[in-house]
Motif scaffolding. Structure first.
Motif, PDB file in Angstrom:
ATOM      1  N   ASN A  37       0.801  -1.225   0.000  1.00 17.43           N
ATOM      2  CA  ASN A  37       0.000   0.000   0.000  1.00 17.43           C
ATOM      3  C   ASN A  37       0.836   1.279   0.000  1.00 17.43           C
ATOM      4  N   ASN A  53      -0.288  -3.336  -4.100  1.00 17.50           N
ATOM      5  CA  ASN A  53      -1.056  -2.074  -4.176  1.00 17.50           C
ATOM      6  C   ASN A  53      -0.137  -0.864  -4.195  1.00 17.50           C
ATOM      7  N   PHE A  72       0.401  -5.849  -7.535  1.00 21.51           N
ATOM      8  CA  PHE A  72      -0.836  -5.087  -7.722  1.00 21.51           C
ATOM      9  C   PHE A  72      -0.514  -3.602  -7.799  1.00 21.51           C
ATOM     10  N   ALA A 114      -2.093   0.473  -8.387  1.00 22.57           N
ATOM     11  CA  ALA A 114      -3.260   1.351  -8.466  1.00 22.57           C
ATOM     12  C   ALA A 114      -3.415   1.809  -9.918  1.00 22.57           C
ATOM     13  N   SER A 123      -8.526  -0.553   0.903  1.00 16.78           N
ATOM     14  CA  SER A 123      -8.117   0.598   0.087  1.00 16.78           C
ATOM     15  C   SER A 123      -7.778   0.204  -1.352  1.00 16.78           C
ATOM     16  N   SER A 124      -7.800  -1.090  -1.660  1.00 18.00           N
ATOM     17  CA  SER A 124      -7.579  -1.468  -3.057  1.00 18.00           C
ATOM     18  C   SER A 124      -8.723  -2.330  -3.592  1.00 18.00           C
ATOM     19  N   ILE A 167     -12.300   6.834  -4.903  1.00 17.43           N
ATOM     20  CA  ILE A 167     -10.893   6.590  -5.250  1.00 17.43           C
ATOM     21  C   ILE A 167     -10.139   5.971  -4.075  1.00 17.43           C
ATOM     22  N   GLU A 168     -10.626   6.184  -2.861  1.00 18.68           N
ATOM     23  CA  GLU A 168      -9.899   5.674  -1.689  1.00 18.68           C
ATOM     24  C   GLU A 168     -10.033   4.159  -1.525  1.00 18.68           C
ATOM     25  N   GLY A 223      -9.675   2.519  -4.375  1.00 22.13           N
ATOM     26  CA  GLY A 223      -8.990   2.174  -5.614  1.00 22.13           C
ATOM     27  C   GLY A 223      -9.831   2.351  -6.863  1.00 22.13           C
TER      28      GLY A 223
END
Ligand code: SF4
Lengths: 198, 463
Positions: free
Chosen positions: A20, A77, A103, A105, B193-194, B224-225, B227
């Motif tokens: 993340n 992520n 992964f 975004a 969050s994804s 968007i938060e 993803g």
């Protein structure tokens, strides 16, 4: 011609085993004040690389001299959060040409492809193999083959395929960007612009 | 087969489908600001191009601007330079520029809707990820990078793979003191969050039907938060009522035509989504975040979960270390240093009304520094006209001038190292509100209750 052509890349890699990672970490907002695309590499991961008195944080991989190369290996992520393309500019400017993760975004991935950094998405298990490979030997070399869409650990020969559309692949290998393509579509664009729905 | 709302809007804007490549998508409206546009204009210059349809682009200064003394020159040299560069670029290319002091100035995602530029069925982009806000009107709206800003300026199009489709349906009623912000934080905490990366979300169900346009904007803003590329809600009477009479909204005969067109913009029965979620309004409580991404959120009444419940242990521990919180800690009662009300998430007039409803007749805690920043000049004006400013002043609060402010802390509004802020914004990332700052995301109600007591407080406890 917007950026360097990308074909085959053989390089050692820098590991960043954190999930993340958001673009605020890749480049904090206070470094977004430029009006030109210059010098962003110095502030890549600024607050993880330096203490507030600007001394280096030795435990951070970018400050570890053992790790170098044009490939960044990142946790799951990667690149979430803000749309700032400055994050990819910083990665490119620092010297990376490919980022590997299990992964990415969405916006980050698009931004990468638009400026010539190759985002390589692989499986979680292959990603952990790569991290342990670097753990065993930080001089390990990896091969990125864009044409075959392959990422390979050189000494073991282990490899995995990654996805990229044909269109983007040909852009990357020729160093073209989307505007080069769109400028030929002026007529279609203007017929859309003239369409009235109400 | 039926089409989804998203399909209808997307497909009607596709100029070309590239085989094994992206769609070429026509963009109706484009917003720009000082931070992500300058390099795009340099790109145009290098290619010797003009902006193709300047009347479709709108410019504001919001990201790095000061929130006090806006009538004076901007002190920070680099910020001043960015704003000046934007003004110069706009003049050169014939783009409307709403700079500091302009009555339409404000945060890009606040001014689009409040001036009626944002309308159902449009494609809208901006070099800012919270462009998803505009989806509240049934538009397809999403954030783009600077290369794409250049594309839109040059060609009024971008090239994007069509995202997958997700529907999140919430029926039932919301409990008292549960706001749209809580609904969004609840969804993100469920999906992570994804969890919506690769998807475009449609929000449906009674909870969203009953929500005000401001509330819908808060929800779409936060898409968007998790993803998602963006989020949208089908337009209805509320949408039309909100738009009617606004500066850039269609007028007279055009208005009727527009409403006819807009009323077709909904998902057909039987249309298929790639993923669907279903929640109940009654399950949602006032929420707060405890970690360093918006998915790390819990009901205010709960304690911080243990790392065993998270999918990545080391990142979870790193987040709690940064916050100096422990697994099992109760959130309510934690001491707080700053309260921030503002941003494109919760900086609209309704948010100030909500905040005022709690603090009315009470005093701000001495321990709290409170920054209240309206989303735009129009919001600021309503705050004054509706008498909210008096309520704020009587309770010991001051109001600042509009802008993004401490949402991303590019200007002087930085939460100091190590301090805790309850913030109505959208990101609790490490250092987002200033180097070393610790952010807890919550609703304007929780922010108000906390500002009164100096510690995290459940608004239901404030009488
Ligand atoms: S308020 Fe925050 S999220 Fe919204 S546009 Fe400004 S910086 Fe972006």
């Amino acid at each position: 011609m917007a950026y360097e052509k990308f074909n085959i890349l053989n390089s050692t890699a820098v590991p960043l085993d954190i999930d993340n990672v958001d673009t605020d970490q890749i480049i904090p907002a206070r470094f977004l004040k430029a009006t030109e695309r210059k010098g962003f590499g110095d502030n890549l991961f600024r607050d993880w690389r330096y203490n507030s008195d600007n001394t280096e944080i030795y435990s951070f991989p970018l400050n570890n001299n053992d790790y170098k190369g044009k490939i960044l290996i990142a946790g799951k992520n990667f690149g979430c959060g803000s749309s700032r393309e400055h994050a990819v500019w910083a990665i490119y400017d620092y010297g990376f040409r490919a980022v590997v993760s299990s992964f990415f975004a969405d916006i980050f991935k698009n931004n990468c492809l638009n400026i010539g950094v190759l985002p390589i998405q692989i499986s979680d298990s292959f990603l952990s193999q790569i991290f342990s490979q670097i753990d065993d030997d930080f001089d390990s070399v990896f091969e990125v083959n864009l044409q075959n869409q392959e990422f390979k650990i050189q000494n073991s020969g282990l490899k995995e395929n990654f996805k990229i559309s044909n269109y983007k692949k040909s852009n990357m290998s020729n160093g073209f960007d989307d505007i080069d393509y769109l400028l030929n579509k002026k007529d279609e664009i203007s017929s859309f612009a003239n369409k009235k729905r109400y | 087969m039926g089409k989804t709302l998203f399909d209808k809007v997307w497909d009607s804007h596709v100029i070309e489908k590239i085989n094994d490549g992206p769609d070429v998508l026509f963009i109706d409206k484009h917003f720009i600001h000082e931070v992500t546009s300058p390099v795009a204009f340099v790109g145009l210059k290098n290619r010797n191009l003009k902006v193709i349809y300047p009347e479709r682009t709108f410019a504001t200064a919001d990201h790095n601007t000061p929130t006090i003394n806006q009538h004076l020159p901007i002190k920070d040299k680099l910020s001043a330079m960015q704003v000046k560069t934007l003004e110069k670029n706009c003049n050169e290319h014939g783009i409307d520029f709403w700079g500091l002091g302009h009555k339409m100035n404000g945060i890009v995602h606040v001014i689009g809707p409040e001036n009626g530029i944002t309308q159902p069925g449009l494609t809208i982009v901006c070099g800012d990820s919270h462009t998803s806000t505009h989806g509240a009107f049934g538009a397809i709206a999403f954030g783009i990078g600077t290369s794409e800003v250049e594309m839109v300026l040059a060609c009024q199009t971008i090239m994007q793979q069509k995202p997958l489709k997700m529907r999140i349906n919430i029926d039932g009623e919301l409990n008292s003191h549960v706001t749209p912000k809580d609904v969004a934080l609840y969804i993100i905490s469920k999906l992570s969050s994804s969890g919506a990366t690769g998807y475009f979300v449609e929000y449906s169900g009674k909870v969203f039907k009953n929500m005000s346009m401001e509330g819908r904007m808060t929800v779409c803003n936060l898409s968007i938060e998790m993803g998602a590329r963006g989020g949208m809600i089908a337009p209805d009477e509320k949408t039309y009522e909100y738009l009617r009479g606004r500066e850039f909204a269609p007028k007279s005969e055009k208005w009727n035509k527009a409403v006819n067109y807009w009323s077709e913009l909904k998902t057909d029965p039987g249309a298929i989504f790639d993923k669907e979620y279903e929640f109940k309004g009654e399950e949602i409580e006032p929420m707060i975040t405890y970690g360093t991404n918006p998915g790390m959120a819990i009901p205010l009444s709960k304690s911080i979960p243990s790392s065993k419940e998270s999918d990545s242990n080391s990142s979870y521990k790193k987040a709690l270390d940064y916050m100096e919180f422990n697994e099992g800690d109760k959130m309510v009662g934690k001491k707080i240093d700053y309260v921030f009300l503002g941003s494109c998430t919760n900086g609209r007039i309704e948010d100030f009304r909500t905040f005022a409803s709690i603090i009315k007749g009470k005093k701000k805690s001495k321990n709290i520094d409170a920054w209240l920043v309206p989303g735009s000049h129009k919001v600021l004006k309503s705050i004054i006209d509706e008498g909210i400013l008096d309520i704020l002043t009587d309770s010991g609060f001051k109001l600042r001038e509009p802008g993004c402010s401490a949402c991303l802390a590019m200007n002087d509004d930085k939460i100091p190292q190590g301090k805790y802020a309850v913030s109505t914004t959208n990101r609790n990332f490490e250092g987002r509100q200033g180097p070393g700052a610790r952010t807890l995301l919550a609703s304007p109600l929780v922010a108000a209750a906390t500002a009164i007591t100096g510690k995290i407080t459940d608004p239901r406890e404030i009488i």
